[in-house]
Enzyme design. Structure first.
Site, mmCIF file in Angstrom:
data_model
loop_
_atom_site.group_PDB
_atom_site.id
_atom_site.type_symbol
_atom_site.label_atom_id
_atom_site.label_comp_id
_atom_site.label_asym_id
_atom_site.label_seq_id
_atom_site.Cartn_x
_atom_site.Cartn_y
_atom_site.Cartn_z
ATOM 1 N N LYS A 157 0.702 -1.169 0.114
ATOM 2 C CA LYS A 157 0.048 0.116 0.037
ATOM 3 C C LYS A 157 0.858 1.274 0.189
ATOM 4 O O LYS A 157 1.717 1.359 1.055
ATOM 5 C CB LYS A 157 -0.952 -0.131 1.326
ATOM 6 C CG LYS A 157 -1.739 1.226 1.322
ATOM 7 C CD LYS A 157 -2.652 1.211 2.447
ATOM 8 C CE LYS A 157 -2.101 1.434 3.679
ATOM 9 N NZ LYS A 157 -1.818 3.089 3.661
ATOM 10 N N ASP B 240 -3.289 4.139 -2.064
ATOM 11 C CA ASP B 240 -4.296 4.685 -1.056
ATOM 12 C C ASP B 240 -4.353 6.335 -1.124
ATOM 13 O O ASP B 240 -3.594 6.727 0.066
ATOM 14 C CB ASP B 240 -3.937 4.049 0.209
ATOM 15 C CG ASP B 240 -4.773 4.405 1.518
ATOM 16 O OD1 ASP B 240 -6.038 4.854 1.283
ATOM 17 O OD2 ASP B 240 -4.120 4.200 2.720
ATOM 18 N N LYS C 270 -7.405 8.130 -1.190
ATOM 19 C CA LYS C 270 -8.667 8.294 -0.553
ATOM 20 C C LYS C 270 -9.310 9.640 -1.270
ATOM 21 O O LYS C 270 -9.515 10.766 -0.556
ATOM 22 C CB LYS C 270 -8.613 8.586 0.802
ATOM 23 C CG LYS C 270 -7.967 7.404 1.713
ATOM 24 C CD LYS C 270 -8.003 7.806 3.234
ATOM 25 C CE LYS C 270 -7.545 6.572 3.927
ATOM 26 N NZ LYS C 270 -6.154 6.157 3.845
ATOM 27 N N LEU C 271 -9.364 9.679 -2.500
ATOM 28 C CA LEU C 271 -9.811 10.963 -3.366
ATOM 29 C C LEU C 271 -11.285 11.119 -2.605
ATOM 30 O O LEU C 271 -12.181 10.414 -2.423
ATOM 31 C CB LEU C 271 -9.913 10.692 -4.725
ATOM 32 C CG LEU C 271 -8.977 10.107 -5.524
ATOM 33 C CD1 LEU C 271 -8.907 10.255 -6.909
ATOM 34 C CD2 LEU C 271 -7.616 11.095 -5.037
ATOM 35 N N HIS C 272 -11.476 12.529 -2.345
ATOM 36 C CA HIS C 272 -12.638 13.063 -2.108
ATOM 37 C C HIS C 272 -12.795 14.560 -2.723
ATOM 38 O O HIS C 272 -12.193 15.561 -1.896
ATOM 39 C CB HIS C 272 -12.742 13.068 -0.507
ATOM 40 C CG HIS C 272 -14.110 13.401 0.128
ATOM 41 N ND1 HIS C 272 -14.421 13.384 1.387
ATOM 42 C CD2 HIS C 272 -15.328 13.944 -0.531
ATOM 43 C CE1 HIS C 272 -15.422 13.974 1.644
ATOM 44 N NE2 HIS C 272 -16.052 14.438 0.414
ATOM 45 N N ASP C 273 -13.637 14.805 -3.616
ATOM 46 C CA ASP C 273 -13.828 16.068 -4.159
ATOM 47 C C ASP C 273 -15.014 16.035 -4.965
ATOM 48 O O ASP C 273 -15.602 15.296 -5.076
ATOM 49 C CB ASP C 273 -12.398 16.323 -4.922
ATOM 50 C CG ASP C 273 -11.888 17.722 -4.929
ATOM 51 O OD1 ASP C 273 -12.983 18.775 -5.278
ATOM 52 O OD2 ASP C 273 -10.772 18.174 -4.847
ATOM 53 N N PRO D 100 -17.034 15.824 -8.368
ATOM 54 C CA PRO D 100 -17.113 14.596 -9.415
ATOM 55 C C PRO D 100 -16.048 14.694 -10.635
ATOM 56 O O PRO D 100 -15.553 13.772 -11.024
ATOM 57 C CB PRO D 100 -18.535 14.361 -9.860
ATOM 58 C CG PRO D 100 -19.277 14.868 -8.823
ATOM 59 C CD PRO D 100 -18.634 15.921 -7.948
ATOM 60 N N THR E 258 -10.458 3.924 10.658
ATOM 61 C CA THR E 258 -10.352 2.944 11.756
ATOM 62 C C THR E 258 -10.073 3.690 13.188
ATOM 63 O O THR E 258 -9.957 3.375 14.130
ATOM 64 C CB THR E 258 -9.273 1.933 11.725
ATOM 65 O OG1 THR E 258 -8.196 2.375 11.142
ATOM 66 C CG2 THR E 258 -9.972 0.954 10.638
ATOM 67 N N GLY F 22 0.469 -2.661 8.868
ATOM 68 C CA GLY F 22 1.486 -1.769 8.822
ATOM 69 C C GLY F 22 2.391 -2.151 9.990
ATOM 70 O O GLY F 22 3.436 -2.901 9.901
ATOM 71 N N ARG F 23 2.242 -1.257 10.969
ATOM 72 C CA ARG F 23 3.321 -1.388 12.188
ATOM 73 C C ARG F 23 3.846 -2.691 12.554
ATOM 74 O O ARG F 23 5.000 -2.785 13.146
ATOM 75 C CB ARG F 23 3.053 -0.698 13.152
ATOM 76 C CG ARG F 23 2.788 0.983 12.881
ATOM 77 C CD ARG F 23 2.202 1.580 14.015
ATOM 78 N NE ARG F 23 1.939 3.069 13.969
ATOM 79 C CZ ARG F 23 0.648 3.550 13.541
ATOM 80 N NH1 ARG F 23 -0.378 2.624 13.378
ATOM 81 N NH2 ARG F 23 0.422 4.801 13.283
#
Length: 238
Positions: A32, A59, A61-64, A66, A122, A213-214
């Site tokens: 990722k 990753d 996380k597109l948010h705009d 359309p 999360t 991840g960690r």
């Protein structure tokens, strides 16, 4: 293929990526690449990882609006990544635009990347949902509703915690993908993630992909930690 176990490359530079991959010591991984890394290293890093044979979840996380998401996804599709995502909170029109951009941008003969949507991070709990985001509905119901909207928009699945994976499938469709971060090996610190499980628990709860991840990247012996994650994932699958 690493059996849908995705390793989060939560570092800042290509050099750090190379060092980490050497420590994990596998010819092929599903990795990722998030905002921290992509915004600093860009498409050249993606090309390098693909040339090494790795699968990639980009990753961002597109948010705009359309139109912007459509154009961004059309460009990202040319990178030959395997999975991308948006925020479900952007709405169905935005999510449909993301798919349209991916379809148009995917080179001929290639399969478009899987497109999934973030329901809630999360790090979100009920208090944060109500006090900061001002959504006064149970967290689980918000996740299920966002998931349903994502499914209706035609996307392939959602990002959710493992704790909601089975419920998402039951509410929406057993074939709707649940990609679940918040994975920790037993005894590891949960850090800023509040809804976490072990790899084995995630599989039992219905996760299709887990993002680790960690527990691997910051382990004293990353290769051994990765093997442990795979063993838990495989044993429950067999």
């Amino acid at each position: 293929m690493s059996e849908n176990v995705i390793i989060a490359l939560d570092v800042a530079t290509h050099q750090e990526v190379s060092s980490l991959l050497t420590k994990i010591d596998r010819k092929q991984l599903y990795v990722k690449v998030g905002m921290e890394l992509y915004y600093q290293e860009g498409p050249e890093l993606i090309k390098a990882l693909k040339n090494q044979g790795h699968d990639i979840f980009l990753d961002l996380k597109l948010h705009d609006i359309p139109t912007t998401v459509y154009k961004a996804m059309k460009g990202l599709a040319k990178l030959d990544v395997d999975m991308v995502n948006v925020h479900a909170a952007g709405g169905q029109k935005m999510m449909r635009a993301a798919l349209e951009g991916l379809d148009e941008g995917t080179p001929s003969g290639k399969t478009r990347p899987l497109c999934i949507a973030v329901t809630q991070l999360t790090s979100t709990d009920q208090a944060l949902l109500e006090n900061d985001i001002l959504i006064h509905q149970p967290l689980e119901q918000v996740i299920l509703t966002y998931g349903r909207k994502t499914f209706e928009a035609g996307l392939d699945g959602v990002v959710c915690s493992p704790l909601e994976a089975g419920k998402v499938k039951e509410y929406i469709s057993k074939d709707f993908l649940a990609v679940t971060p918040g994975i920790r090996l037993k005894g590891d610190d949960s850090n800023d993630q509040k809804r976490v499980t072990t790899p084995k628990q995630a599989r039992m709860l219905g996760s299709d992909y887990i993002v680790v991840g960690r527990s691997v990247t910051q382990a004293p012996e990353p290769s051994a930690a990765y093997s442990r994650v795979l063993e838990e994932w495989r044993n429950d699958h067999e």
